[in-house]
Design a protein around this motif. Structure first.
Motif, PDB file in Angstrom:
ATOM      1  N   ILE A   7      10.439  -2.928 -10.269  1.00 47.40           N
ATOM      2  CA  ILE A   7       9.106  -2.836 -10.092  1.00 47.40           C
ATOM      3  C   ILE A   7       8.761  -2.834  -8.642  1.00 47.40           C
ATOM      4  N   GLN A   8       8.582  -1.594  -8.032  1.00 45.26           N
ATOM      5  CA  GLN A   8       8.138  -1.169  -6.768  1.00 45.26           C
ATOM      6  C   GLN A   8       6.797  -1.379  -6.524  1.00 45.26           C
ATOM      7  N   GLY A   9       6.001  -2.512  -6.603  1.00 42.72           N
ATOM      8  CA  GLY A   9       4.544  -2.656  -6.768  1.00 42.72           C
ATOM      9  C   GLY A   9       4.262  -4.122  -7.557  1.00 42.72           C
ATOM     10  N   THR A  10       3.430  -4.129  -7.972  1.00 42.11           N
ATOM     11  CA  THR A  10       2.846  -5.567  -8.337  1.00 42.11           C
ATOM     12  C   THR A  10       2.025  -5.370  -9.550  1.00 42.11           C
ATOM     13  N   VAL A  11       2.476  -6.252 -10.641  1.00 38.29           N
ATOM     14  CA  VAL A  11       1.683  -6.351 -11.987  1.00 38.29           C
ATOM     15  C   VAL A  11       0.897  -7.279 -11.933  1.00 38.29           C
ATOM     16  N   LEU A  20       9.045 -18.985 -17.094  1.00 34.56           N
ATOM     17  CA  LEU A  20       9.523 -17.697 -16.451  1.00 34.56           C
ATOM     18  C   LEU A  20       9.796 -17.327 -14.990  1.00 34.56           C
ATOM     19  N   GLY A  21       9.087 -18.197 -14.376  1.00 32.27           N
ATOM     20  CA  GLY A  21       9.441 -18.164 -12.865  1.00 32.27           C
ATOM     21  C   GLY A  21       8.384 -17.324 -12.346  1.00 32.27           C
ATOM     22  N   VAL A  22       7.128 -17.026 -12.882  1.00 31.15           N
ATOM     23  CA  VAL A  22       6.148 -16.349 -12.520  1.00 31.15           C
ATOM     24  C   VAL A  22       5.008 -16.890 -11.632  1.00 31.15           C
ATOM     25  N   SER A  23       4.725 -16.491 -10.514  1.00 29.80           N
ATOM     26  CA  SER A  23       3.985 -17.155  -9.640  1.00 29.80           C
ATOM     27  C   SER A  23       2.375 -16.840 -10.302  1.00 29.80           C
ATOM     28  N   TYR A  24       1.339 -17.822 -10.002  1.00 32.89           N
ATOM     29  CA  TYR A  24       0.162 -17.540 -10.197  1.00 32.89           C
ATOM     30  C   TYR A  24      -0.903 -18.135  -9.855  1.00 32.89           C
ATOM     31  N   LYS A  25      -2.210 -17.886 -10.168  1.00 34.87           N
ATOM     32  CA  LYS A  25      -3.520 -18.545  -9.411  1.00 34.87           C
ATOM     33  C   LYS A  25      -4.111 -19.227 -10.649  1.00 34.87           C
ATOM     34  N   SER A  26      -4.395 -20.454 -10.568  1.00 36.34           N
ATOM     35  CA  SER A  26      -5.321 -21.122 -11.396  1.00 36.34           C
ATOM     36  C   SER A  26      -6.141 -22.447 -10.636  1.00 36.34           C
ATOM     37  N   PRO A  27      -7.172 -22.558 -11.450  1.00 34.40           N
ATOM     38  CA  PRO A  27      -8.012 -21.813 -12.200  1.00 34.40           C
ATOM     39  C   PRO A  27      -8.822 -20.920 -11.492  1.00 34.40           C
ATOM     40  N   VAL A  28      -8.998 -19.677 -12.287  1.00 33.76           N
ATOM     41  CA  VAL A  28      -9.575 -18.597 -11.801  1.00 33.76           C
ATOM     42  C   VAL A  28     -10.926 -18.305 -12.921  1.00 33.76           C
ATOM     43  N   ALA A  29     -12.045 -18.181 -12.443  1.00 27.23           N
ATOM     44  CA  ALA A  29     -13.076 -18.119 -13.370  1.00 27.23           C
ATOM     45  C   ALA A  29     -13.095 -19.149 -14.472  1.00 27.23           C
ATOM     46  N   VAL A  30     -13.267 -20.239 -14.012  1.00 22.79           N
ATOM     47  CA  VAL A  30     -13.321 -21.472 -14.790  1.00 22.79           C
ATOM     48  C   VAL A  30     -11.840 -21.833 -15.288  1.00 22.79           C
ATOM     49  N   THR A  31     -11.418 -21.230 -16.186  1.00 24.12           N
ATOM     50  CA  THR A  31     -10.361 -21.559 -16.971  1.00 24.12           C
ATOM     51  C   THR A  31      -9.359 -20.474 -17.106  1.00 24.12           C
ATOM     52  N   GLY A  32      -9.598 -19.370 -16.310  1.00 26.78           N
ATOM     53  CA  GLY A  32      -8.756 -18.485 -16.203  1.00 26.78           C
ATOM     54  C   GLY A  32      -7.423 -18.540 -15.493  1.00 26.78           C
ATOM     55  N   VAL A  33      -6.238 -17.818 -15.820  1.00 23.52           N
ATOM     56  CA  VAL A  33      -4.857 -17.826 -14.940  1.00 23.52           C
ATOM     57  C   VAL A  33      -4.681 -16.307 -14.467  1.00 23.52           C
ATOM     58  N   VAL A  34      -4.330 -16.190 -13.385  1.00 23.12           N
ATOM     59  CA  VAL A  34      -3.772 -14.956 -12.820  1.00 23.12           C
ATOM     60  C   VAL A  34      -2.426 -14.750 -12.221  1.00 23.12           C
ATOM     61  N   GLY A  35      -1.512 -14.090 -12.945  1.00 23.43           N
ATOM     62  CA  GLY A  35      -0.058 -14.101 -12.449  1.00 23.43           C
ATOM     63  C   GLY A  35       0.303 -12.691 -11.689  1.00 23.43           C
ATOM     64  N   TYR A  36       1.446 -12.927 -11.013  1.00 27.21           N
ATOM     65  CA  TYR A  36       1.677 -11.800 -10.364  1.00 27.21           C
ATOM     66  C   TYR A  36       3.353 -11.556 -10.414  1.00 27.21           C
ATOM     67  N   ILE A  37       3.737 -10.483 -10.739  1.00 22.17           N
ATOM     68  CA  ILE A  37       5.163  -9.971 -10.846  1.00 22.17           C
ATOM     69  C   ILE A  37       5.584  -8.829 -10.057  1.00 22.17           C
ATOM     70  N   GLY A  38       6.379  -8.757  -9.224  1.00 22.85           N
ATOM     71  CA  GLY A  38       6.756  -7.504  -8.337  1.00 22.85           C
ATOM     72  C   GLY A  38       7.008  -8.045  -6.911  1.00 22.85           C
ATOM     73  N   THR A  39       6.726  -6.919  -6.159  1.00 21.29           N
ATOM     74  CA  THR A  39       7.065  -7.259  -4.738  1.00 21.29           C
ATOM     75  C   THR A  39       5.855  -7.983  -4.058  1.00 21.29           C
ATOM     76  N   GLY A  40       4.568  -8.108  -4.638  1.00 23.22           N
ATOM     77  CA  GLY A  40       3.469  -8.480  -4.094  1.00 23.22           C
ATOM     78  C   GLY A  40       2.776  -7.672  -3.164  1.00 23.22           C
ATOM     79  N   ARG A  41       3.388  -6.338  -3.252  1.00 25.80           N
ATOM     80  CA  ARG A  41       2.548  -5.454  -2.525  1.00 25.80           C
ATOM     81  C   ARG A  41       2.111  -4.312  -3.188  1.00 25.80           C
ATOM     82  N   PRO A  42       1.215  -3.418  -2.759  1.00 24.36           N
ATOM     83  CA  PRO A  42       0.757  -2.228  -3.381  1.00 24.36           C
ATOM     84  C   PRO A  42       2.006  -1.257  -3.798  1.00 24.36           C
ATOM     85  N   PRO A  43       1.675  -0.737  -5.135  1.00 20.40           N
ATOM     86  CA  PRO A  43       0.308  -0.750  -5.766  1.00 20.40           C
ATOM     87  C   PRO A  43       0.208  -1.739  -6.935  1.00 20.40           C
ATOM     88  N   PHE A  44      -0.853  -1.964  -7.059  1.00 21.37           N
ATOM     89  CA  PHE A  44      -1.205  -3.300  -7.920  1.00 21.37           C
ATOM     90  C   PHE A  44      -1.958  -2.627  -9.231  1.00 21.37           C
TER      91      PHE A  44
END
Length: 446
Positions: free
Chosen positions: A161-165, A83-107
């Motif tokens: 999206i004028q913020g980050t999901v 999908l072209g979504v940036s993410y961090k992994s691993p988080v909390a052992v096996t978790g994945v955290v993705g980010y969609i939007g501007t990378g700026r607040p609001p989150f």
């Protein structure tokens, strides 16, 4: 009269022109699909629906228990890459955290739990669990799929999206307090709000349920070992019977709710297992194990009932000349706080869900004494948790959560994906509008 008639016509003209321009702009900028209904229609497209069904079935075939969700994490990362979504992994052992939007607040965060249960699946179908003794019997395979579906929708509308999901794929909801590890990893540090959902087999599809304030209870577990002195059943005078002591303990524990708790302050104490003896009919055992859970909606009641459980077990055991040791498993299985929905987010949810499903399909429900580790998030940021119906009479009755015969009605997948996406995007928009109003007020005051 002519002046007022002319003035009225001028006002009507400007209102019509403004509406027309707004409508044309709305359509020409291709933002029609970014409405709640548009999101749902997108998620129901055959190619999108089939894609989600395929993901859900892969997850269902390969269930993984808490903090062992390595293949699940790999699948999530693979889909996010596509999908072209940036993410961090691993988080909390096996978790994945993705980010969609501007990378700026609001989150704003939307969350799905990933783990399965130690249950042998009894449903015979093409995509039955391939792992003996493990099963997605609580719908977490559907939850992960819905969040990936939301990611697809959000990526399609990222420019709006004028913020980050923040997409939170969380491990270990089933007793492992994975939410707390997500918090410890700093995932919610800049997040203004978080939303989560759970499928519900006994609520019709297309209907959602939730409430402001407490929606689920806090929960803890305990085990007690009651030790006496074993012996021959024919000579009980030479023994100290732990079975009798444990029986008295169980009866006395029920009095904590019926005779000590406020009837208007719901609490539950359940003994779920009783183990003792060597399988012989004529042998008094040396010890007995009992265990269960306790639940309450307020922190004060939760602390009080925990204290009284310990006192009752040790006291009743002593009456029968036995000793008792108690384990609350706080390190391995942290107590879950009560799930308490934010009041402002409740209004936001009702607006978004009502626009998508119709107001009559957005139900206020009574609090439940089940527990959910989404509550850890709500102790850090405003959070909102809701239930998503998937019952369909044409499929026959669906078995309850945690059943070996549990099934997911896959028609629910688009609803969860669209609600996730709509709640997040509309929250970002509302957040911006509130900031603009506040800034405008400040300028006026200056």
């Amino acid at each position: 009269m002519g002046f007022f008639w002319s003035l009225r016509m001028i006002i009507l003209y400007h209102l019509f022109a403004a509406t027309l321009i707004s409508s044309v702009t709305y359509l020409s900028s291709n933002k029609l699909t970014s409405t709640p209904t548009g999101f749902l229609n997108f998620a129901k497209k055959l190619e999108v629906f089939d894609w989600m069904v395929e993901i859900r079935r892969k997850l269902h075939e390969n269930p993984e228990l808490l903090y062992e969700e390595f293949q699940t994490s790999e699948l999530i990362r693979r889909e996010l890459d596509t999908l072209g979504v940036s993410y961090k992994s691993p988080v909390a052992v096996t978790g994945v955290v993705g980010y969609i939007g501007t990378g700026r607040p609001p989150f704003v965060a939307i969350r799905a739990d990933m783990d399965a249960l130690p249950i042998q699946e009894l449903v015979e179908w093409e995509h039955k669990s391939k792992v003996p003794g493990k099963m997605h019997a609580c719908g977490h395979d559907a939850h992960v799929t819905m969040l990936l579906g939301a990611a697809k929708i959000l990526k399609e509308h990222e420019k709006d999206i004028q913020g980050t999901v923040v997409l939170v794929f969380q491990p270990a909801e089933e007793g492992g307090a994975g939410a707390q590890k997500i918090i410890d990893a700093g995932v919610l540090e800049n997040v203004s709000a978080i939303f989560g959902l759970h499928v519900l087999p006994n609520m019709p599809i297309g209907i959602v349920g939730s409430r402001s304030g407490p929606i689920m209870a806090g929960c803890g577990r305990f085990e007690a070992v009651i030790s006496g002195k074993g012996g021959h059943a024919a000579l009980p005078q030479h023994s100290i019977d732990p079975i009798l002591a444990a029986s008295n303990v169980i009866v006395s524990l029920q009095h904590l709710v019926s005779r000590e708790a406020d009837p208007l302050d719901s609490q539950v104490v359940t003994i779920a297992y009783f183990q003792g003896g060597v399988g012989a009919f004529n042998v008094i055992p040396d010890s007995v194990n009992i265990g269960g859970t306790f639940r309450a909606f307020s922190k004060q009641s939760f602390v009080q009932i925990k204290q009284r459980i310990e006192q009752v077990i040790t006291g009743q055991a002593a009456v029968q000349r036995c000793n008792a040791t108690i384990n609350f498993f706080e390190e391995k299985h942290p107590f879950y706080p009560a799930t308490i929905n934010d009041g402002k987010l409740h209004e936001h949810f009702r607006q978004v869900a009502g626009d998508m499903l119709g107001e009559k399909n957005v139900n206020d429900i009574k609090p439940m004494t089940t527990a959910e580790d989404f509550s850890f998030y709500q102790e850090v940021v405003p959070g909102y948790f809701f239930l998503l119906g998937m019952e369909d009479a044409s499929l026959g009755p669906l078995e309850p959560l945690h059943s070996a015969n549990f099934r997911v009605n896959e028609e629910v997948l688009p609803y969860g994906a669209a609600l996730h996406a709509s709640l997040a995007t509309s929250y970002v928009l509302k957040f911006q509008q509130d900031v603009e109003v506040a800034e405008g007020t400040d300028r006026d005051e200056l």
